[in-house]
Design a protein around this motif. Structure first.
Motif, PDB file in Angstrom:
ATOM      1  N   ASN A 183       0.823  -1.223   0.000  1.00  0.00           N
ATOM      2  CA  ASN A 183       0.000   0.000   0.000  1.00  0.00           C
ATOM      3  C   ASN A 183       0.850   1.263   0.000  1.00  0.00           C
ATOM      4  N   ASP A 184       2.148   1.104   0.217  1.00  0.00           N
ATOM      5  CA  ASP A 184       3.065   2.240   0.272  1.00  0.00           C
ATOM      6  C   ASP A 184       3.873   2.294  -1.024  1.00  0.00           C
ATOM      7  N   PRO A 185       3.548   3.211  -1.954  1.00  0.00           N
ATOM      8  CA  PRO A 185       4.269   3.278  -3.239  1.00  0.00           C
ATOM      9  C   PRO A 185       5.766   3.513  -3.062  1.00  0.00           C
ATOM     10  N   GLN A 186       6.162   4.252  -2.027  1.00  0.00           N
ATOM     11  CA  GLN A 186       7.570   4.517  -1.804  1.00  0.00           C
ATOM     12  C   GLN A 186       8.307   3.234  -1.411  1.00  0.00           C
ATOM     13  N   PHE A 187       7.644   2.391  -0.612  1.00  0.00           N
ATOM     14  CA  PHE A 187       8.252   1.113  -0.234  1.00  0.00           C
ATOM     15  C   PHE A 187       8.460   0.247  -1.470  1.00  0.00           C
ATOM     16  N   VAL A 188       7.439   0.152  -2.311  1.00  0.00           N
ATOM     17  CA  VAL A 188       7.524  -0.676  -3.518  1.00  0.00           C
ATOM     18  C   VAL A 188       8.648  -0.194  -4.425  1.00  0.00           C
ATOM     19  N   LYS A 189       8.833   1.134  -4.495  1.00  0.00           N
ATOM     20  CA  LYS A 189       9.897   1.695  -5.336  1.00  0.00           C
ATOM     21  C   LYS A 189      11.275   1.454  -4.730  1.00  0.00           C
ATOM     22  N   THR A 190      11.380   1.590  -3.415  1.00  0.00           N
ATOM     23  CA  THR A 190      12.673   1.470  -2.742  1.00  0.00           C
ATOM     24  C   THR A 190      13.134   0.024  -2.627  1.00  0.00           C
ATOM     25  N   TRP A 191      12.169  -0.900  -2.463  1.00  0.00           N
ATOM     26  CA  TRP A 191      12.496  -2.302  -2.235  1.00  0.00           C
ATOM     27  C   TRP A 191      11.880  -3.180  -3.318  1.00  0.00           C
ATOM     28  N   PRO A 192      12.390  -3.146  -4.534  1.00  0.00           N
ATOM     29  CA  PRO A 192      11.816  -3.957  -5.617  1.00  0.00           C
ATOM     30  C   PRO A 192      12.159  -5.440  -5.459  1.00  0.00           C
ATOM     31  N   PHE A 193      11.448  -6.266  -6.196  1.00  0.00           N
ATOM     32  CA  PHE A 193      11.696  -7.705  -6.200  1.00  0.00           C
ATOM     33  C   PHE A 193      13.101  -8.011  -6.709  1.00  0.00           C
ATOM     34  N   GLN A 194      13.730  -9.003  -6.095  1.00  0.00           N
ATOM     35  CA  GLN A 194      15.036  -9.491  -6.540  1.00  0.00           C
ATOM     36  C   GLN A 194      15.056 -11.011  -6.491  1.00  0.00           C
ATOM     37  N   GLN A 195      15.985 -11.590  -7.191  1.00  0.00           N
ATOM     38  CA  GLN A 195      16.216 -13.019  -7.087  1.00  0.00           C
ATOM     39  C   GLN A 195      17.043 -13.305  -5.837  1.00  0.00           C
ATOM     40  N   THR A 196      17.031 -14.564  -5.404  1.00  0.00           N
ATOM     41  CA  THR A 196      17.802 -14.986  -4.238  1.00  0.00           C
ATOM     42  C   THR A 196      18.407 -16.354  -4.509  1.00  0.00           C
ATOM     43  N   PRO A 197      19.595 -16.625  -3.998  1.00  0.00           N
ATOM     44  CA  PRO A 197      20.157 -17.971  -4.144  1.00  0.00           C
ATOM     45  C   PRO A 197      19.562 -18.976  -3.162  1.00  0.00           C
ATOM     46  N   ASN A 198      18.753 -18.497  -2.214  1.00  0.00           N
ATOM     47  CA  ASN A 198      18.247 -19.358  -1.139  1.00  0.00           C
ATOM     48  C   ASN A 198      16.881 -19.932  -1.505  1.00  0.00           C
ATOM     49  N   VAL A 199      16.887 -21.117  -2.105  1.00  0.00           N
ATOM     50  CA  VAL A 199      15.675 -21.786  -2.568  1.00  0.00           C
ATOM     51  C   VAL A 199      15.582 -23.154  -1.903  1.00  0.00           C
ATOM     52  N   ALA A 200      14.413 -23.496  -1.363  1.00  0.00           N
ATOM     53  CA  ALA A 200      14.229 -24.788  -0.686  1.00  0.00           C
ATOM     54  C   ALA A 200      13.029 -25.524  -1.265  1.00  0.00           C
ATOM     55  N   LEU A 201      13.238 -26.796  -1.602  1.00  0.00           N
ATOM     56  CA  LEU A 201      12.166 -27.657  -2.109  1.00  0.00           C
ATOM     57  C   LEU A 201      11.480 -28.341  -0.925  1.00  0.00           C
ATOM     58  N   LEU A 202      10.609 -27.610  -0.238  1.00  0.00           N
ATOM     59  CA  LEU A 202       9.919 -28.195   0.905  1.00  0.00           C
ATOM     60  C   LEU A 202       8.784 -29.100   0.437  1.00  0.00           C
TER      61      LEU A 202
END
Length: 245
Positions: A183-202
């Motif tokens: 709901n905070d446009p500034q948050f969405v702009k400051t913290w965009p989606f990124q990839q991560t190496p930490n993936v778990a097949l639960l």
């Protein structure tokens, strides 16, 4: 109930039990190992310390060695840091150089075991006496059949990496909505989606774990994104989807 009918039901139950034992291998046995050591000659609450909680797999020395190696890599916090040969050597090295209120916590725990997989979660927390420490996270997806750690490329069907991160982006959007941070446009702009190496097949879903300051401020901790397997049909190899291997 006739003896013939009882015998038939017994056979069915035994058959189902045999199928279950074939599809659900016995969990790999492990031994917990926990220790905490403070700097020699120091007394009081501000003494430097190293706390290590790990697990040992006597029947799988390759996994055992990998866990120690991955924990050691989590101790490297600057380009000048040299990787210690063992956790014991790291502990001695850290305590020898540590100042008051410095501490390091390292943990390897079994997050899940299912099908052919052992999922290890790796946790670190370095406290250098500031306002807060720096946490680290990681996973090991260990294939018992192949005796190796699975990479993302091992998990995915050929050419499906873009589709996988597309599904992760959908999970990220769901997290933003559920946490109300979207709901905070500034948050969405400051913290965009990124990839991560930490993936778990639960067993119930694929989980992505993020380091602090990657897709959210420190106050949000290590964010977890959850992707249901239903969204990963044709993306994750069927052999790694629980119940299909």
């Amino acid at each position: 109930m006739s003896l013939l009918k009882l015998a038939s039901l017994t056979c069915i139950a035994l058959a189902l039990g045999a199928c279950q034992s074939m599809s659900e291998p016995k969990p790999l046995a492990f031994t917990p190992d926990a220790s905490e050591q403070v700097k020699a000659g120091c007394n009081g609450e501000d003494c430097p310390l190293v706390n290590i909680e790990t697990v040992h797999f006597a029947s799988d020395p390759q996994l055992d060695a990998l866990i120690e190696q991955r924990l050691l890599k989590m101790t490297v916090n600057s380009p000048d840091d040299k990787l210690a040969p063992t956790l014991s050597a790291y502990r001695e090295q850290f305590l020898r150089a540590a100042d008051a209120r410095n501490s390091m916590y390292l943990q390897a725990k079994v997050r899940e075991q299912h099908d052919d997989l052992v999922i290890i979660e790796l946790i670190s927390y370095l406290d250098t006496g500031g306002a807060h420490g720096m946490p680290g996270r990681g996973f090991i997806n260990w294939s018992r059949k192949d005796h190796k750690e699975l990479t993302l490329q091992d998990m995915l069907l050929p050419g499906q990496e873009k589709a996988f991160w597309g599904a992760a982006k959908v999970a990220h959007n769901s997290w933003l909505i559920n946490s109300r941070l979207g709901n905070d446009p500034q948050f969405v702009k400051t913290w965009p989606f990124q990839q991560t190496p930490n993936v778990a097949l639960l067993k119930d879903a694929v989980v992505l774990k993020y380091d602090v300051y990657s897709i959210a401020p420190y106050s949000e901790g290590n964010v977890e994104l959850v992707i249901p397997y239903s969204r990963l049909n044709g993306i994750v190899k069927p052999e790694w989807i629980p119940g299909r291997g």
